[in-house]
Design a protein around this motif. Sequence first.
Motif, PDB file in Angstrom:
ATOM      1  N   ALA A  97       0.769  -1.254   0.148  1.00 33.24           N
ATOM      2  CA  ALA A  97      -0.072   0.059  -0.186  1.00 33.24           C
ATOM      3  C   ALA A  97       0.863   1.375  -0.149  1.00 33.24           C
ATOM      4  O   ALA A  97       0.430   2.338  -0.405  1.00 33.24           O
ATOM      5  N   VAL A 113       3.228   2.238  -1.858  1.00 29.89           N
ATOM      6  CA  VAL A 113       3.506   2.714  -3.325  1.00 29.89           C
ATOM      7  C   VAL A 113       2.272   3.657  -3.472  1.00 29.89           C
ATOM      8  O   VAL A 113       2.364   4.779  -3.957  1.00 29.89           O
ATOM      9  N   ARG A 114       1.026   2.906  -3.478  1.00 31.73           N
ATOM     10  CA  ARG A 114      -0.389   3.788  -3.738  1.00 31.73           C
ATOM     11  C   ARG A 114      -0.495   5.311  -2.991  1.00 31.73           C
ATOM     12  O   ARG A 114      -0.758   6.306  -3.505  1.00 31.73           O
ATOM     13  N   GLN A 115      -0.060   5.183  -1.655  1.00 38.40           N
ATOM     14  CA  GLN A 115      -0.106   6.335  -0.779  1.00 38.40           C
ATOM     15  C   GLN A 115       1.012   7.301  -1.156  1.00 38.40           C
ATOM     16  O   GLN A 115       0.584   8.393  -1.269  1.00 38.40           O
ATOM     17  N   ARG A 173       2.025   7.747  -4.214  1.00 35.15           N
ATOM     18  CA  ARG A 173       1.542   8.553  -5.361  1.00 35.15           C
ATOM     19  C   ARG A 173       0.497   9.633  -4.732  1.00 35.15           C
ATOM     20  O   ARG A 173       0.393  10.820  -5.315  1.00 35.15           O
ATOM     21  N   ARG A 174      -0.555   9.148  -4.091  1.00 31.69           N
ATOM     22  CA  ARG A 174      -1.552  10.274  -3.702  1.00 31.69           C
ATOM     23  C   ARG A 174      -1.102  11.172  -2.986  1.00 31.69           C
ATOM     24  O   ARG A 174      -1.399  12.396  -3.218  1.00 31.69           O
ATOM     25  N   SER A 198       6.489   6.734  -7.857  1.00 29.47           N
ATOM     26  CA  SER A 198       5.940   5.379  -7.749  1.00 29.47           C
ATOM     27  C   SER A 198       7.076   4.267  -7.897  1.00 29.47           C
ATOM     28  O   SER A 198       7.175   3.265  -7.406  1.00 29.47           O
ATOM     29  N   THR A 256       8.406   2.060  -5.284  1.00 26.11           N
ATOM     30  CA  THR A 256       8.362   0.411  -5.225  1.00 26.11           C
ATOM     31  C   THR A 256       9.817  -0.184  -5.405  1.00 26.11           C
ATOM     32  O   THR A 256       9.993  -1.315  -4.491  1.00 26.11           O
TER      33      THR A 256
END
Length: 144
Positions: free
Chosen positions: A31, A33-35, A37-38, A62, A66
Amino acid sequence: MSPATAVAPATTTAPPQTSRIFDVAFIPSPACVRQARRITRAFLGLWNVNGELAENIVLAVSELVTNAFEHGTGDVGLRVRYPNNELQIEVTDDNPTPAELRPSGAEDVSGRGLILVAVLARKWGVSEDGRTTWCVFRVPARRS
């Protein structure tokens, strides 16, 4: 409970027109990586960095996060600094083995992250201790 843990709140270290910065640390998990980016996308919007440039910056974040999650050890740190017309991304973990470009075959499903960063960013590198991978984007001056 979110796996992201802010190390320091987003702070402005100089007047907003000349320098902007944020730091965040993540517990290593898919999670993060998604956070990352956001969070990056939100700050870019606040800083009026939009369009294709913003998407390229988010992609670089990202890829670097990662790599830190998959190949690093310990928490993953993300710092984004935007003084004047350059935006620098720094991603840190506790693994002293430096990130490096490696050739990937046509059948490989991963291994192209640093190649993307090298193509998108103005420059990139690794700290002397191997724990931080960074890249720099040029942000054109806005016309009034």
